[in-house]
Design an enzyme around this catalytic site. Sequence first.
Site, PDB file in Angstrom:
ATOM      1  N   PRO A   2       7.909 -18.319  13.698  1.00 55.27           N
ATOM      2  CG  PRO A   2       9.254 -17.916  11.844  1.00 55.27           C
ATOM      3  CD  PRO A   2       9.243 -18.610  13.168  1.00 55.27           C
ATOM      4  CB  CYS A   3       3.099 -19.517  12.693  1.00 53.58           C
ATOM      5  SG  CYS A   3       4.318 -20.715  13.318  1.00 53.58           S
ATOM      6  CB  THR A   4       0.434 -16.583   8.939  1.00 55.23           C
ATOM      7  OG1 THR A   4       1.674 -15.920   8.701  1.00 55.23           O
ATOM      8  CG2 THR A   4      -0.714 -15.620   8.664  1.00 55.23           C
ATOM      9  CD  GLU A  92       0.569 -16.951  14.295  1.00 59.39           C
ATOM     10  OE1 GLU A  92       1.259 -16.059  13.770  1.00 59.39           O
ATOM     11  OE2 GLU A  92       0.175 -17.970  13.690  1.00 59.39           O
TER      12      GLU A  92
END
Length: 487
Positions: A2-4, A92
């Site tokens: 889970p990244c941004t 991502e």
Amino acid sequence: MPCTTILAGKKATNDGSTIISRNDDGLFEAKQICVIPPKKQPRKYKTVISHLTIELPDDPIKYTCAPNVTKTKGVWPACGINEANVAMTATETVTSNPRVLGVDPYVCLQPKKGRNGKEIPGGIGEEDIVTIVLPYIRSAREGVLRLGSLLEKYGTYESNGIAFSDADEVWWLETIGGHHWIAKKVPDDRVVIMPNQFGLDSFDFNDACGKKKEHLCSPDLKEFVEKNSLYTGKEADTFNPRLAFGSRSDSDHIYNTPRAWYMARYFLERSYRWDGENADFTPESNDIPWSFIPEKKVSVEDVRYLLGSHYQGTPFDPYDSTASMKGKYRTIGVPNSDVCGIMQIRGFLPEAIQGIEWLSMGGSGFTACFPVYGNVEEFPAYISKTTDTVSTDAMYWQSRLIAALTDAHYGSSSIHVERYQNSVWNQGRQLLNEYDAKILSGENVSVLKEANKKITDMVKQESDKALGNILKEASEHMKIRYHRGDN
């Protein structure tokens, strides 16, 4: 993972640089910031997760990365800049759907079955991509093409988005199923926001199949879409990859779209209505744009603010005791961010100092962001010699301690974090300007080693002070603390 991700073209930033950035949100894996010289780059690479062996070219160039300290699960290099001033951040994690995976399944490791069975390796994934791409490219476009060829040859066992940048261009690539991919150049005047969901919302197949100026993809992607009826839009002349390849689920509205809403809200505050019954976009809108022209020029500070944010100023802020819907949505800044890397390529400066890595290690939005020059032979021990043992001699662990204590005592500790972050920002900018001037006046590039040491020494000093202040606040609020006068 889970990244941004946030990307910005050179005409969208305040100084004309390109920016690609990402929170590497993982499983609390200790990170270090490394320089990999050509002699240490493998010529034969074996993946840990999929057991795939890849022959690599014999002409790598020096690059930086942010790998896991323990390599039992793979390298996971996260982000970096190579000596040609090409930056990369990977990856991502994005979404897919059964229509895609039903016709192009992921390439997963198939274990040996029975006494005479044979193991079948899987494809490539996040643990590998920086290592097998960044040392071999001299432009962002080359990065897209190299990774695309590797995906076509070996496939992948997951769905990922990858950013590339150089002094002039920013490119974004997304994987599709096991072997397909699509990529688009970020327009120079635009910002891109990516919250763990398939992002591209427009694509020009005529360009991708013709001049390839701003669009690239698998050679058979258009045929793949048409053959398998993947396009679900209404207008035949407009192709929306998000509708064709991405997801549209209830969990997206908790986990993904709210992050896009908050980031777009920050950059386009006056352009749209973001709150109330007549809002143009809500936290659960499926059509928040992938890219847009921001209302003002974007700085590194803007990017880091968003990547550490938790819905400040909205009813969803988990740290606001008065917020009516706090904790409803997954925040952007989260405790399991192992490293936040903002890769800035400053094409208006000499090549020796174009590549700057703005780093926050460990924790969430409560850690400091500081710059280091990428064009060095090694990084200072404070960021490069992290071990699995908790120690205040490592930026990663010091940040973890500051973040954990602040989270538990936000009301009394947040002022210390604010002062800490501002002090590091201010001094980091001052030192960057000082050493930029040294190079511009003719000093040897070797002075950049001194610059990075001075910067990280400053960060260590400020981190020591902040940790002391926050620890004191936490200690004074322990449940077993008493005074003689207590009744």
